[in-house]
Design an enzyme around this catalytic site. Structure first.
Site, PDB file in Angstrom:
ATOM      1  N   GLU A 155       0.826  -1.198   0.000  1.00 63.86           N
ATOM      2  CA  GLU A 155       0.000   0.000   0.000  1.00 63.86           C
ATOM      3  C   GLU A 155       0.865   1.255   0.000  1.00 63.86           C
ATOM      4  OE1 GLU A 155      -3.971  -1.785   2.153  1.00 63.86           O
ATOM      5  OE2 GLU A 155      -2.479  -0.830   3.416  1.00 63.86           O
TER       6      GLU A 155
ATOM      7  N   CYS B 164      -0.795   6.284   9.715  1.00 67.03           N
ATOM      8  CA  CYS B 164       0.438   5.598  10.120  1.00 67.03           C
ATOM      9  C   CYS B 164       0.108   4.291  10.798  1.00 67.03           C
ATOM     10  CB  CYS B 164       1.213   6.426  11.127  1.00 67.03           C
ATOM     11  SG  CYS B 164       1.680   8.003  10.527  1.00 67.03           S
TER      12      CYS B 164
HETATM   13  N1  SAH Z   1       9.742   0.909   9.692  1.00 71.20           N
HETATM   14  C1  SAH Z   1       9.848   2.323   9.666  1.00 71.20           C
HETATM   15  C2  SAH Z   1       8.918   2.925   8.646  1.00 71.20           C
HETATM   16  C3  SAH Z   1       7.452   2.864   9.006  1.00 71.20           C
HETATM   17  S1  SAH Z   1       6.990   4.463   9.295  1.00 71.20           S
HETATM   18  C4  SAH Z   1       9.615   2.900  11.048  1.00 71.20           C
HETATM   19  O1  SAH Z   1       9.170   2.152  11.911  1.00 71.20           O
HETATM   20  O2  SAH Z   1       9.936   4.044  11.284  1.00 71.20           O
HETATM   21  C5  SAH Z   1       5.521   4.437  10.061  1.00 71.20           C
HETATM   22  C6  SAH Z   1       5.495   5.304  11.307  1.00 71.20           C
HETATM   23  O3  SAH Z   1       4.201   5.162  11.904  1.00 71.20           O
HETATM   24  C7  SAH Z   1       6.465   4.820  12.347  1.00 71.20           C
HETATM   25  O4  SAH Z   1       6.905   5.826  13.182  1.00 71.20           O
HETATM   26  C8  SAH Z   1       5.586   3.856  13.095  1.00 71.20           C
HETATM   27  O5  SAH Z   1       6.122   3.487  14.302  1.00 71.20           O
HETATM   28  C9  SAH Z   1       4.312   4.646  13.197  1.00 71.20           C
HETATM   29  N2  SAH Z   1       3.176   3.772  13.514  1.00 71.20           N
HETATM   30  C10 SAH Z   1       3.089   2.458  13.315  1.00 71.20           C
HETATM   31  N3  SAH Z   1       1.902   1.989  13.713  1.00 71.20           N
HETATM   32  C11 SAH Z   1       1.206   3.050  14.180  1.00 71.20           C
HETATM   33  C12 SAH Z   1      -0.112   3.201  14.705  1.00 71.20           C
HETATM   34  N4  SAH Z   1      -0.946   2.174  14.820  1.00 71.20           N
HETATM   35  N5  SAH Z   1      -0.494   4.438  15.063  1.00 71.20           N
HETATM   36  C13 SAH Z   1       0.341   5.494  14.901  1.00 71.20           C
HETATM   37  N6  SAH Z   1       1.573   5.398  14.410  1.00 71.20           N
HETATM   38  C14 SAH Z   1       2.012   4.183  14.043  1.00 71.20           C
END
Ligand code: SAH
Length: 361
Positions: free
Chosen positions: A114, A354
């Site tokens: 996605e 996110c």
């Molecule tokens: N693997 C990388 C790239 C993904 S970025 C990383 O972890 O940074 C996606 C961002 O959204 C990251 O900061 C992740 O931790 C955050 N994220 C993941 N799940 C989420 C959720 N359910 N609610 C809010 N933020 C979330």
């Protein structure tokens, strides 16, 4: 593929047959600039054709060779059968009430990822996936729910970018690598994609308009710093205590927090960019006053800013804190002298926020 050789040698045929058998070919932009020139020369194109193709792709939103009217017909056919510009197609699009648009891109081998286009005022930001699935397995994130599927190539990442551009009939002002996957564990392909984005002859996005988000891979952060380009870096902290952080982000066990902080200091020094800490606020888990103070201390060590992301629901194990808690958390960071912002939730009604990107059918 050195200049002059015919592409239809025996070896070439074996190569193409193998690619077809595996279900996907390399795209034109999986190859370096000089390789692209050689490919075009081998297919009978003159030296300026490479620039003409770049212009169609990155200035005119045209990705099909047959529409590139200033290329000869045989050349178009030859390129089309061996070096597509876009691989995969948009299988499904969902548009949110706030105009955020999520696309499910299906690659020829059946893998789906996605990606999201997020408009704000007149500028659009694209959120691109670097892997199908994710080895991170963060407890609060949908992307790693089913584990790691495979790395994406730079051409596959670019395909998301181009398919999204086509669907909104425009190129984005910003691009973030915040879809599924851990970009710095797919370093070479991510780096290749970053360079395509940043190249003035190609997507021509300033490095400061491109953000790499990572769970914190020290070696990857340092390698990226060595490029001495000013890509923005976002580090997913989510908990200031190493032990608790490891529970939330199982993969972080392999990468001690102290080493990540050191790497971010190197990044800061080499690129002069201010790192961002991303912090997904989870009720009762990482939203306490103590967590806020500890996070402030860590942020001050790297002079980082903090971006608070109230949990976007995808499973019932967690909940976002209430508004007051979020503002109190930010208040503490600010009192301690740390710049902190609260990320506006976008596209939640279509699971495009996110942590909600997965690649389901
Ligand atoms: N693997 C990388 C790239 C993904 S970025 C990383 O972890 O940074 C996606 C961002 O959204 C990251 O900061 C992740 O931790 C955050 N994220 C993941 N799940 C989420 C959720 N359910 N609610 C809010 N933020 C979330």
């Amino acid at each position: 593929l050195k200049g002059g050789t015919c592409p239809l040698t025996e070896q070439w045929e074996i190569y193409v047959a193998e690619k077809k058998r595996r279900g996907h070919k390399k795209t034109l932009y999986d190859h370096s600039a000089s390789e692209r020139e050689n490919i075009i020369a081998d297919c009978g194109g003159r030296s300026f054709v490479s620039n003409q193709v770049n212009n169609w792709v990155f200035r005119k939103l045209v990705y099909e060779y047959e529409k590139m009217t200033n290329l000869s017909k045989p050349l178009r056919g030859e390129l089309d059968s061996h070096f597509p510009i876009v691989t995969g197609h948009i299988e499904k699009t969902l548009t949110s009430a706030d105009d955020t648009r999520k696309a499910l891109v299906r690659y020829p081998d059946g893998t789906g990822v996605e990606c999201v286009s997020i408009p704000s005022d007149k500028r659009v930001t694209f959120c691109i996936s670097t892997m199908a699935g994710c080895p991170g397995r963060c407890l609060f994130c949908a992307s790693g729910k089913h584990g790691f599927i495979r790395n994406l190539s730079r051409g596959e990442m670019l395909s998301q970018y181009l398919l999204l551009s086509e669907s909104i009939n425009d190129y984005p002002a910003n691009t973030v690598l915040m879809g599924s996957g851990e970009p710095l564990l797919n370093f070479d392909e991510t780096r290749g994609f970053l360079f395509i984005l940043n190249d003035q002859k190609l997507a021509d996005l300033g490095a400061r308009r491109i953000t790499v988000s990572t769970i914190g891979i020290p070696e990857g952060i340092i390698r990226l710093a060595e490029e001495e380009l000013q890509f923005e870096i976002a580090f997913s902290l989510h908990h200031p205590d190493e032990k608790q952080r490891r529970k939330l982000i199982p993969l972080s066990r392999k990468y001690p927090l102290a080493a990540v902080i050191e790497a971010l200091l190197v990044y800061r020094r080499k690129t002069n960019r201010v790192p961002t800490f991303e912090y997904c606020l989870l009720e009762g888990i990482n939203d306490t006053l103590q967590c806020a103070h500890k996070t402030a201390r860590l942020a001050k060590r790297v002079r980082a800013k903090v971006n608070l992301i109230p949990y976007n629901t995808f499973c019932d194990d967690f909940r976002p804190p209430d508004r007051d808690t979020v503002f109190t958390f930010r208040g503490i960071l600010e009192q301690e002298g740390v710049t902190a912002t609260i990320r506006r939730q976008r596209g939640a009604d279509i699971d495009a926020a996110c942590g909600q990107l997965a690649g389901r059918r």
